[in-house]
Each structure stands twice: as structure tokens, then as C-alpha cells.
Design a protein around this motif. Sequence first.
Motif, PDB file in Angstrom:
ATOM      1  N   LEU A   7       0.656  -1.586   0.055  1.00  0.00           N
ATOM      2  CA  LEU A   7      -0.282   0.251   0.300  1.00  0.00           C
ATOM      3  C   LEU A   7       0.663   0.804  -0.189  1.00  0.00           C
ATOM      4  N   LYS A   8       2.133   1.224   0.892  1.00  0.00           N
ATOM      5  CA  LYS A   8       2.858   2.473   0.551  1.00  0.00           C
ATOM      6  C   LYS A   8       3.726   2.719  -0.458  1.00  0.00           C
ATOM      7  N   PRO A   9       4.601   1.476  -1.045  1.00  0.00           N
ATOM      8  CA  PRO A   9       5.232   2.009  -1.950  1.00  0.00           C
ATOM      9  C   PRO A   9       4.207   2.500  -2.646  1.00  0.00           C
ATOM     10  N   THR A  10       2.946   1.685  -3.236  1.00  0.00           N
ATOM     11  CA  THR A  10       2.042   2.083  -4.801  1.00  0.00           C
ATOM     12  C   THR A  10       1.573   3.428  -4.191  1.00  0.00           C
ATOM     13  N   LEU A  11       1.388   3.709  -2.788  1.00  0.00           N
ATOM     14  CA  LEU A  11       0.775   5.584  -3.081  1.00  0.00           C
ATOM     15  C   LEU A  11       2.247   6.444  -3.641  1.00  0.00           C
ATOM     16  N   ALA A  12       3.069   6.157  -2.567  1.00  0.00           N
ATOM     17  CA  ALA A  12       4.515   7.006  -2.412  1.00  0.00           C
ATOM     18  C   ALA A  12       4.526   6.834  -4.280  1.00  0.00           C
ATOM     19  N   ALA A  13       4.352   5.870  -5.307  1.00  0.00           N
ATOM     20  CA  ALA A  13       5.160   5.956  -6.333  1.00  0.00           C
ATOM     21  C   ALA A  13       4.119   6.543  -7.350  1.00  0.00           C
ATOM     22  N   ALA A  14       3.074   6.580  -6.363  1.00  0.00           N
ATOM     23  CA  ALA A  14       1.954   7.903  -7.726  1.00  0.00           C
ATOM     24  C   ALA A  14       1.938   8.968  -7.437  1.00  0.00           C
ATOM     25  N   ILE A  15       2.548   9.053  -5.941  1.00  0.00           N
ATOM     26  CA  ILE A  15       2.896  10.842  -5.724  1.00  0.00           C
ATOM     27  C   ILE A  15       3.873  11.229  -6.448  1.00  0.00           C
ATOM     28  N   ARG A  16       4.798  10.254  -6.835  1.00  0.00           N
ATOM     29  CA  ARG A  16       6.211  10.868  -7.757  1.00  0.00           C
ATOM     30  C   ARG A  16       5.429  11.529  -9.112  1.00  0.00           C
TER      31      ARG A  16
END
Length: 385
Positions: A110-119
Motif C-alpha cells: 500500500l505505502k510503496p504504491t501510494l508513494a509511487a503515484a505521488i512521485r
Amino acid sequence: MATTLEPLKGGYDVDENAIRFSNYFHVLRELVHLSCGWLALEPRLEVKYALGDHLHDDARAVSKIKRRLYELRTPSDYPGAPAEELAALLDRANGATSSAEYVAIAYGELKPTLAAAIRIHLDTLDPIIDEPSLRLLNQLLHRQERHMAELPATAKPAFEDLGALPIRLREVRELKVMPLLDEPARDDYVEVTEEGDTYLTDELYINGDENHVPTDPEEQKHFFHGLMDAELCAAELMARNSHEHPDMPWDFHVDMARQCWDEIRHAEVHDRLMATELDCRWGDFPIGFSYFKSIYRLDLLSRLVLFNGTSEQKAMWRHSHRRKVLIGLGQTTVARVFDYLLADEVPHVHNGVRWGSHLLGGDEKAYREKVRELRAGLDATGQPA
Ligand SMILES: [Fe+2]
Ligand SMILES: [Fe+2]
């Protein structure tokens, strides 16, 4: 003086932008909900500390995203349900059967997916036209990166770009509530007994003339050890209050998350104090869950009345008294701990007033009456008589 100005980039249109934030909303809201559910069941102290801190960051992030959604013409209370792909990932997080399994999905997917989208969002947005998103996303990304560094997991981003997933307008995703728990989990090296640490006497917990302030080294070891467990139990109670009542207004969850983090920080302070000043360690003495259980078995209103409105309210007097006695003895560091515990107790007592009154239709007087009524069933130390 002539300056060369970069042309505007354009970035996302308002609707695309809002859809991206809606997806982040779903991931973060569910992270808060599930971390609140698992906190008490996570036995590893270091992981419990991290969860209690991060769920507060994530709760505040949800508030900010709701605000940004409102600014982007989306109903800020609920932006529509997530697409099937995201719902399936969230379902998998909900399906975890142990805290370790949940943490692996939360911090590995969840967190890596969220961080990737924010980047991607930050790379694509127009920093001039959409400066409010730029500021918010930078903050969100830094926090997620800190969380992933503090609780490292094998990163398996679930989608290339979470933000590009569609939102199902007018549909609602219900949050799933975990079964009630029996008692909190602790590391194996912590001994849990029915009666807890029998060294601790009633006089330590009575208000007024009979109160006894622990001042000698041996009694301070036991006292802070017991207090550290009480802080963990407090964090766990607040987290379960949030998790078990998903229909409460969002601000309730933010208040519970804040108090959860405060109580986790208090436990960390006592942990440090024991190791550095008191020459003892977490796990040196047994602990018991009878007080936790006496509160946890109640409904939300009674939990707020007896925990926030009574236990924490009465603890304020004792913290202030302990502080004065210890300053008199020159124990300034221990006294300073009580100074901050006392300060943090004020908003915690207020959480009882605010949300207890809310549950009574906004009637603060009815809340005060409920406090009087339920206090009548307690002994002098605040335990159910
Ligand atoms: Fe506390
Ligand atoms: Fe508190």
C-alpha cells in the motif's frame, strides 16, 4: 531586468487531479483504519511504536486530502468508491490474519504504491497552476518515505500508477471491522499475569492526602514499568475506539489517532527513562490487563466517560502532585516527564467531552451527568468496585 520565465506546463486537469487524490484518500483511510485495528494485536514493541506514530500522520493526511478534494470540486466527505483493482488490494489488506501479514501488505504494497503515484503526480503537475497540490504532495511523500524507512518491508508496488485508477462515483466502500479482541499482545519476554505487578500499591493511584509519590529507586522501577504498560494500553484503547466505530465523524478518528500517538510517545519516554535513569528494562516485571479489559468491554460512550473523562482526568492531579514532590527532591528529569504527561492529558480529557457529548446528541451536560453516574461505580483507585 529581463528574466526568462519557464512556460506553464499545464499538468493535470482539475478532475484528473481530484481522481488522483481520491485514490490516495482510499489508501490512507484504510491504512488508518487497519493500523488502528492491528495496533493492539502487534506483539513487537518497536513495530507497535511505529504503527502508533504513522497512523497519526496518515489520519492528518486524510484530513488534508479531504480539504484538497473540496477545493477541487469533489464532495470532500466521500469521493466515491475505489475501482475494482484497488478494492481488491484493500480487501487483501483486510484479509490479513496476523499483524505481521498486515504490516507486510501495508508497508510492502500500500505505502510503496501510494508513494509511487505521488512521485508521478509531482513530476506531472504544474507547480505554478497547482501549487497547493505540490505543497501537499511533497509533505505526503516525505512522510510515506519516513514510514517505509522506519518499518522496512519488501516493496511490491501493486500498480504502476494508483492515481490513474478510476473512481466509482455514487458508490461507497464500507470499512470492515475486525472481531473484538481478548487482550493486547506483548513481546514474549513480557510476562502477563492476572494480577499484574503486585509490588504496585493502591496508594500510588489515589488522589488527595493519601497519595503516595514513588521517590526511591526500587519503587520508581516498578512504577514506571507499570505506567509504560498503562500507556500502551491507552494507545491500544484509542486505536480500537477508532477502528471499531468507522461511522463516527472523521475528526473523531483524527483525535483518537493523535491520542494514540501521544500514549505511544509516553510509553517510549518511560522506556527510555527506565533504561537510562532507573536501571531497569521493559519486561523486568509482570504486567496485567484487568484495567484494559474493564474499559474495553464497554460501549464507546462508557469508554470515553471512564477512560478519558475519569481515569485521565484524575491522573492530572497525580501528575501535578508527583511533579511538585520530585522537583522538591531535585529529581528534575523525572519531574519533567510528569510535566509533559500532565500537559498531554488536557486534550485527552477533552476528547472525552467532545465525543462523549457528540454521542449524546451534542449535550455536554448529559455527558457530565454520565461521568458522575459511572464514577459512582469505581473504587478510590478508579478501578470498577
Ligand atoms: Fe499517557
Ligand atoms: Fe492520556
